[in-house]
Write a protein that holds these residues in place. Structure first.
Motif, short mmCIF file in Angstrom:
data_model
loop_
_atom_site.label_atom_id
_atom_site.label_comp_id
_atom_site.label_asym_id
_atom_site.label_seq_id
_atom_site.Cartn_x
_atom_site.Cartn_y
_atom_site.Cartn_z
N ASN A 148 -12.23 -26.94 24.21
CA ASN A 148 -12.29 -27.89 23.13
C ASN A 148 -10.93 -28.58 23.06
OD1 ASN A 148 -11.99 -28.59 20.08
ND2 ASN A 148 -14.15 -28.14 20.37
N THR A 149 -10.91 -29.84 22.65
CA THR A 149 -9.62 -30.54 22.62
C THR A 149 -8.65 -29.91 21.63
OG1 THR A 149 -10.60 -32.11 21.09
CG2 THR A 149 -10.41 -32.81 23.38
N LEU A 150 -9.21 -29.27 20.58
CA LEU A 150 -8.33 -28.73 19.57
C LEU A 150 -7.81 -27.33 19.91
CD1 LEU A 150 -10.34 -29.80 16.42
CD2 LEU A 150 -8.26 -30.84 17.30
N LEU A 151 -8.27 -26.79 21.00
CA LEU A 151 -7.87 -25.43 21.36
C LEU A 151 -6.39 -25.42 21.75
CD1 LEU A 151 -9.51 -22.80 21.67
CD2 LEU A 151 -9.84 -23.39 24.06
N PRO A 152 -5.63 -24.47 21.23
CA PRO A 152 -4.21 -24.39 21.60
C PRO A 152 -4.05 -24.21 23.11
CG PRO A 152 -4.67 -22.92 19.77
CD PRO A 152 -5.98 -23.46 20.22
N VAL A 153 -2.95 -24.68 23.63
CA VAL A 153 -2.77 -24.78 25.08
C VAL A 153 -2.87 -23.43 25.80
CG1 VAL A 153 -0.39 -24.54 25.91
CG2 VAL A 153 -1.61 -26.67 26.26
N TYR A 154 -2.34 -22.37 25.18
CA TYR A 154 -2.38 -21.08 25.87
C TYR A 154 -3.81 -20.53 25.93
CZ TYR A 154 -1.24 -20.31 20.96
OH TYR A 154 -1.19 -20.43 19.61
N TYR A 155 -4.63 -20.88 24.92
CA TYR A 155 -6.03 -20.45 24.99
C TYR A 155 -6.80 -21.29 25.99
CZ TYR A 155 -5.23 -17.54 20.92
OH TYR A 155 -4.75 -16.59 20.06
N LYS A 156 -6.39 -22.54 26.18
CA LYS A 156 -7.06 -23.34 27.20
C LYS A 156 -6.84 -22.70 28.56
CE LYS A 156 -7.07 -27.86 25.03
NZ LYS A 156 -6.46 -29.20 25.00
N PHE A 157 -5.65 -22.18 28.78
CA PHE A 157 -5.38 -21.54 30.06
C PHE A 157 -6.18 -20.25 30.18
CE2 PHE A 157 -3.24 -20.85 33.90
CZ PHE A 157 -2.90 -19.52 33.98
N ALA A 158 -6.16 -19.46 29.12
CA ALA A 158 -6.88 -18.19 29.17
C ALA A 158 -8.38 -18.41 29.25
CB ALA A 158 -6.54 -17.33 27.95
N ALA A 159 -8.84 -19.55 28.73
CA ALA A 159 -10.27 -19.83 28.77
C ALA A 159 -10.79 -19.96 30.20
CB ALA A 159 -10.58 -21.12 28.00
N VAL A 160 -9.88 -20.15 31.16
CA VAL A 160 -10.29 -20.20 32.57
C VAL A 160 -11.12 -18.96 32.90
CG1 VAL A 160 -9.47 -20.13 34.94
CG2 VAL A 160 -8.32 -21.59 33.30
N TRP A 161 -10.70 -17.81 32.35
CA TRP A 161 -11.47 -16.61 32.63
C TRP A 161 -12.26 -16.14 31.42
CZ3 TRP A 161 -6.02 -16.41 33.36
CH2 TRP A 161 -5.29 -15.82 32.33
N GLY A 162 -12.60 -17.08 30.55
CA GLY A 162 -13.29 -16.70 29.32
C GLY A 162 -14.78 -16.45 29.48
N ALA A 163 -15.35 -16.86 30.59
CA ALA A 163 -16.78 -16.63 30.80
C ALA A 163 -17.03 -16.30 32.26
CB ALA A 163 -17.58 -17.86 30.37
N HIS A 164 -18.28 -16.20 32.61
CA HIS A 164 -18.66 -15.63 33.91
C HIS A 164 -18.05 -16.32 35.12
CE1 HIS A 164 -21.10 -14.11 37.17
NE2 HIS A 164 -21.63 -15.30 37.37
N GLU A 165 -18.28 -17.63 35.26
CA GLU A 165 -17.89 -18.30 36.50
C GLU A 165 -16.39 -18.27 36.72
OE1 GLU A 165 -19.84 -19.48 34.20
OE2 GLU A 165 -21.65 -20.36 35.03
N GLY A 166 -15.64 -18.57 35.66
CA GLY A 166 -14.19 -18.61 35.79
C GLY A 166 -13.60 -17.24 36.02
N SER A 167 -14.15 -16.22 35.34
CA SER A 167 -13.60 -14.89 35.53
C SER A 167 -13.93 -14.40 36.94
CB SER A 167 -14.13 -13.92 34.47
OG SER A 167 -15.53 -13.77 34.59
N LEU A 168 -15.05 -14.86 37.49
CA LEU A 168 -15.37 -14.51 38.87
C LEU A 168 -14.34 -15.13 39.83
CD1 LEU A 168 -17.56 -13.01 40.45
CD2 LEU A 168 -18.76 -15.18 40.70
N LEU A 169 -13.93 -16.35 39.52
CA LEU A 169 -12.90 -17.00 40.33
C LEU A 169 -11.60 -16.20 40.24
CD1 LEU A 169 -12.58 -19.60 42.08
CD2 LEU A 169 -11.47 -20.63 40.10
#
Lengths: 158, 179, 667
Positions: free
Chosen positions: C76-97
């Motif tokens: 989301n655009t309003l998400l703080p920057v460090y959560y945007k980075f952590a969101a990379v592994w926030g769900a299935h596909e990204g955490s698999l990467l």
């Protein structure tokens, strides 16, 4: 001593997000009843949640069931009666502690059976091992000769 | 029975294959599928006030001798709103089943108005004000529908909205079966 | 463009992985040095491309590229920057990467740090790691690609990361956890390579040990972080629920612990070889099983990724391939027990075997309990499904761990091959009595009441600590100067003792907090207070406080300790305007010896509010102890013996620990 504790204390103020159960102030006739209530709502599963107990869920049905349990404790019902009440309506599914039945025999007795099996295997290994140590060990001289032989064959097969 | 040492080494592989079979089976199941402890058990005995007339009571005895669909609903439950038109249509179309509405932990006045405005699919309507009937039925939350046969035995519990698709796929064969 | 680059990088990584599988392996069988030495650059290349693709995904997250479906669903655009980075592994596909990135990182590390490994062995190890990487890359590319695009209807705003995940815990827990899970693939690869090579000896055990310790240390931290996150996030004082997702992270840890100990025996004494190899295969297999269970939709859990069973099927096929083939290879190629072992009844071998038995039984029990609902459903039908939860696991697990704690200290005093029971008792008998005495007396003095659970736990913990002290004293007794004696003990030894000490600390933390926590839900008016132990909590009322996207009812609770002002706590209830949510924000004051927890409930009447107050003694020790265990594992890796040294002709020492000659080759 208190000063030392203060120094050692790591005080982090953490503001936590959470979605935990409604905080309820309930009056009980006795501390035993209060303990019983907490134990019961810890051991029962919320029927509609993704794996949560009644005490940790804020679903409406969980709140209703907590109220029901409270009422029954106040009315003097025993733990067994309350558990039976819930089981009759929601099945064994609602209890996080599976009953001791034929269907759950493997579950309850499995661990101890495995442990005993493990120790039998250990005993067998020890007996074999003791038999081995009774065999005559090679002398140092013989061992040295053996080493040389083995090293040679190792060179050859490389 | 002497098992050779080499054969014993196959035990982990065999154990793994058995477990994989279990996992394969598990993939075919839906873990969120509902189960009911009341299937093939009698409808719990109850007696509750009629939604439209406080003086009258409706009892579980009245749900015998035919196929009853006991639908638990509330005005504060959005899926129940979505379900309502389907129930209306189905109740008018299917004469072989009787719909009974249980208004669950709701505002009685709002419930009456809701049915008056949008139509009433229920032949009988009763009120479960404190949710105790819901607990007796082993409910999680509205909308839920229980199928009761001629002898007053619960044959099926459906959690969620009933629409035409669900009706055709789930209820029609079931009703045919218990007739 | 960047997402395409990332996608392409993944495809190139797959190509390199496939090459890494084939070329070194073929080279190892045809004795082609060039082909075998290609393993190193191939794994470096693989790693570079994985880093590139991960960076592309991260970059896209940070730049709010909602044309990527995965980002639109989790940011989301309003998400703080460090959560945007952590969101990379926030769900299935990204955490698999992330999983695959970490896998390639471990592979790269193996290629860098294995100077003293024979080339054919290294080639096979890296080839096996390549196989695992390739398998997961295929799974990612064909079923779970994080770079899939929404080009036709690119949303201008994302759905947002699950609010429960918008927390510091997300930034640390998954990376550490995956480092641990995936790290066991190294021990696994060493095991497979050894089976293929037919060279299963003490050298193999020595190569595998540091990698196993490293993975184990990461996993310890990962699990501890997860538990701590649940504790302060969910806020009702719980920190372990025996949820299926928690259990599948715990099982590799238990087997990993068994593996660490078994490797020690195999290295020092050359026994239990087949068993150790099996453990190495099992540890990683359990990691894979964990990945499958969490991502396949098999179980109900709030932690599980929302994935469809179709992907689960592909993942199960991958599991069958990797685990099935490795277990069959094991059955065909593992050395059948040769019968050259000779150890006595009270030897260290026996006690480490007891350690293994207990840990493996514990693992099997947890596996059984986790899968039991599924088993009963398969056997008895859906209607008779049972739930297996904390009561069951606690009842069966705690006795096993108690047994382990007792045997632990005995084990450290035993000698290899043979220990006389009389000698053993002479060393520890007194300590046993002292532990029992202290364990009973200390709680009695401090709390003035009898608490069996706490006393039992304290006896065990003190027993472990006293034995550690005694062992160190004994080992430095013969040296002229104790200090030099301490220095001579080696980091490997200190690592062991530190880890065992950490275990004792965890025991204290768990049992003391379970037995002595106090929780009160009370109705309070302004000025009223409640006393728990030496703390007094005075309710000072509630004020409204505006926030960025919410308004809060903020309570002030003045805490006094022993009558003096101590600190102020501010639990809140927040009303989020946008979604109409109400969130309860507890205030937790973490301390080394106790946690204080307050939360605000509903108002009652005028100016009265329901408040929840917890005092949880020693709960911090749970995670502190886990950290100590991990530190112990890391310390052991730093031991001098694992540093690079000249390659010796025969890697097996000519004499064993007792100084007698032994054959240079073992079957």
């Amino acid at each position: 001593m208190p000063k030392l504790l203060v120094i050692v204390l790591v005080s982090l103020s953490l503001l936590a997000h959470n979605s935990f159960a409604a905080i309820e102030e309930l009056e009980f006739a006795s501390p035993e009843n209060e303990a019983r209530y907490h134990d019961l709502i810890d051991v029962m599963r919320c029927p509609m949640c993704l794996n949560a107990n009644l005490s940790g869920s804020d679903a409406p049905i969980a709140a209703d069931l907590r109220t029901e349990i409270y009422k029954q404790i106040q009315a003097g019902r025993s733990d067994d009666e309350i558990i039976e009440f819930m089981r009759a309506r929601y099945g064994d599914f609602i209890m996080y502690q599976p009953p001791l039945k034929i269907g759950t025999a493997m579950l309850w007795f499995g661990p101890i059976v495995l442990l005993v099996l493990g120790f039998f295997i250990l005993r067998r290994l020890l007996i074999t091992s003791r038999a081995n140590s009774n065999q005559e060990a090679l002398s140092t001289d013989e061992l040295q000769k053996l080493n040389v032989l083995l090293q040679d064959s190792k060179e050859q097969t490389r | 029975m002497q098992i050779s040492n080499r054969t014993k080494l196959f035990i982990p592989a065999i154990f793994f294959l058995v477990m994989s079979g279990l996992l394969l089976y598990g993939l075919g199941q839906d873990p969120s599928r509902v189960i009911s402890a009341l299937i093939n058990r009698p409808l719990p005995t109850f007696s509750r006030p009629d939604l439209f007339d406080d003086a009258k009571t409706i009892t579980s005895e009245q749900m015998r001798g035919g196929i009853f669909l006991v639908n638990v609903w509330a005005t504060w439950c959005p899926p129940c709103h979505a379900e309502h038109p389907y129930l209306l249509e189905i109740s008018q179309r299917e004469s072989g089943v009787t719909f009974v509405g249980v208004n669950y932990k709701d505002d009685v006045k709002a419930a009456r108005e809701f049915l008056a405005e949008r139509g009433n699919p229920f032949k009988l309507s009763l009120v479960d004000l404190d949710g105790s009937l819901g607990i007796d039925l082993g409910m999680s939350g509205p909308p839920e529908t229980f199928v009761v046969d001629k002898t007053g035995t619960i044959r099926y519990r459906h959690v969620g909205v009933i629409d035409n698709k669900v009706w055709a796929e789930v209820f029609v064969p079931l009703i045919a079966q218990i007739q | 463009m960047i997402p395409e680059l990332g996608n392409f990088a993944v495809m190139l990584a797959l190509c390199l992985a496939v090459l890494q599988v084939i070329i070194p392996m073929v080279g190892s069988y045809t004795n082609n040095t060039l082909w075998m030495s290609l393993a190193r650059p191939l794994s470096s290349g693989l790693w570079v491309f994985m880093v590139l693709s991960f960076s592309c995904l991260a970059y896209s997250f940070l730049h709010d590229d909602f044309s990527v479906a995965y980002i639109a669903r989790n940011s989301n655009t309003l998400l703080p920057v460090y959560y945007k980075f952590a969101a990379v592994w926030g769900a299935h596909e990204g955490s698999l990467l992330l999983w695959i990135l970490i896998l390639s990182t471990w592979g790269y590390a193996v290629s860098l740090l294995s100077r003293n490994l024979p080339l054919d062995m290294l080639a096979r190890v890296l080839s096996v790691m390549g196989m695992i990487t390739a398998g997961f890359l295929v799974f990612l590319l064909f079923t779970s690609n994080p770079f899939d695009r929404l080009l036709l209807n690119t949303p201008s705003e994302g759905t947002d990361l699950n609010p429960l995940l918008q927390d510091f815990g997300l930034t640390v827990h998954p990376p550490f956890l995956y480092m641990g899970y995936v790290g066991f693939s190294v021990a696994f690869s060493f095991a497979i390579a050894a089976l293929l090579t037919g060279r299963l000896d003490a050298a193999w055990a020595r190569w595998t040990r540091p990698w196993t310790n490293a993975a184990w240390a990461f996993l310890t931290v990962g699990i501890a972080l997860g538990s701590w996150w649940a504790y302060y996030e969910l806020g009702w004082g719980g920190w372990w629920f025996w949820d299926p997702v928690e259990n599948v992270s715990f099982m590799p840890w238990l087997v990993g612990t068994a593996l660490i100990h078994s490797l020690a025996v195999t290295e020092k004494r050359g026994v239990f070889k087949s068993w150790t190899v099996l453990l190495a295969i099992a540890a990683f297999s359990l990691s894979l099983l964990g990945a499958f269970i969490v991502r396949s939709g098999l179980i109900t859990s709030v932690h599980a990724f929302a994935v469809d069973p179709e992907r689960g099927l592909v993942l199960l096929a991958l599991l069958l391939l990797i685990i099935g083939s490795s277990l069959f290879l094991y059955a065909l190629r593992a050395p059948v027990v040769s019968g050259t072992s000779n150890y006595g009844g009270y030897s260290r071998e026996v006690f480490l075997l007891i350690n293994n038995i207990i840990l493996v039984v514990a693992t099997a029990t947890i596996l059984l309990g986790t899968l039991y609902p599924l088993i009963t459903e398969a056997l008895y039908g859906e209607a008779n499904k049972y739930s297996v939860g904390p009561p069951y696991f606690n009842i069966v697990f705690l006795p096993l761990m108690s047994l382990l704690a007792v045997c632990l200290s005995f084990g450290t005093f035993t000698r290899w091959k043979k220990t006389s029971p009389a000698l053993l008792w002479q060393k520890v008998g007194k300590l046993a009595f002292v532990s029992i005495a202290l364990g009973i007396v200390i709680p009695l003095i401090v709390t003035a009441e009898v608490n069996m659970g706490a006393m039992f736990a304290l006896v065990l913990a003190i027993w472990i600590v006293l034995c550690i002290g005694k062992d160190i004293l004994d080992k430095t007794a013969n040296k002229a100067d104790r200090l030099s004696g301490l220095r001579g003990l080696g980091l490997s030894y200190y690592g062991m003792q530190l880890a065992h000490f950490g275990f004792a600390v965890v025991i204290c933390g768990i049992c003391l907090t379970s037995n002595y926590s106090v929780e009160e839900d009370v109705r309070m008016a302004k000025g009223e207070s409640i006393t728990i132990g030496k703390y007094e909590f005075r309710f000072e009322g509630v004020v409204e406080r505006p926030g960025p996207n919410y308004t809060a009812n903020s309570a002030t609770i003045q805490v006094m300790k022993n009558g003096e002002n101590y600190l102020t706590m501010h639990p809140e209830k927040r009303f989020y305007s946008a979604r109409g949510d109400v969130q309860t924000e507890a205030d937790i004051q973490v301390g080394f010896f106790r946690d204080l927890f307050t939360a605000l409930g509903d108002p009652r009447g005028d100016d009265e509010w329901v408040v929840r107050i917890h005092v949880k003694p020693f709960v911090f020790w749970i995670w502190f102890g886990a950290f100590l265990m991990a530190a112990g594992g890391v310390t052991a890796i730093l031991d001098r013996r694992y540093r690079s040294r000249k390659v010796v002709r025969s890697d097996i020492p000519a004499t064993d620990a007792n100084g007698s000659l032994r054959p240079a080759l073992e079957s």
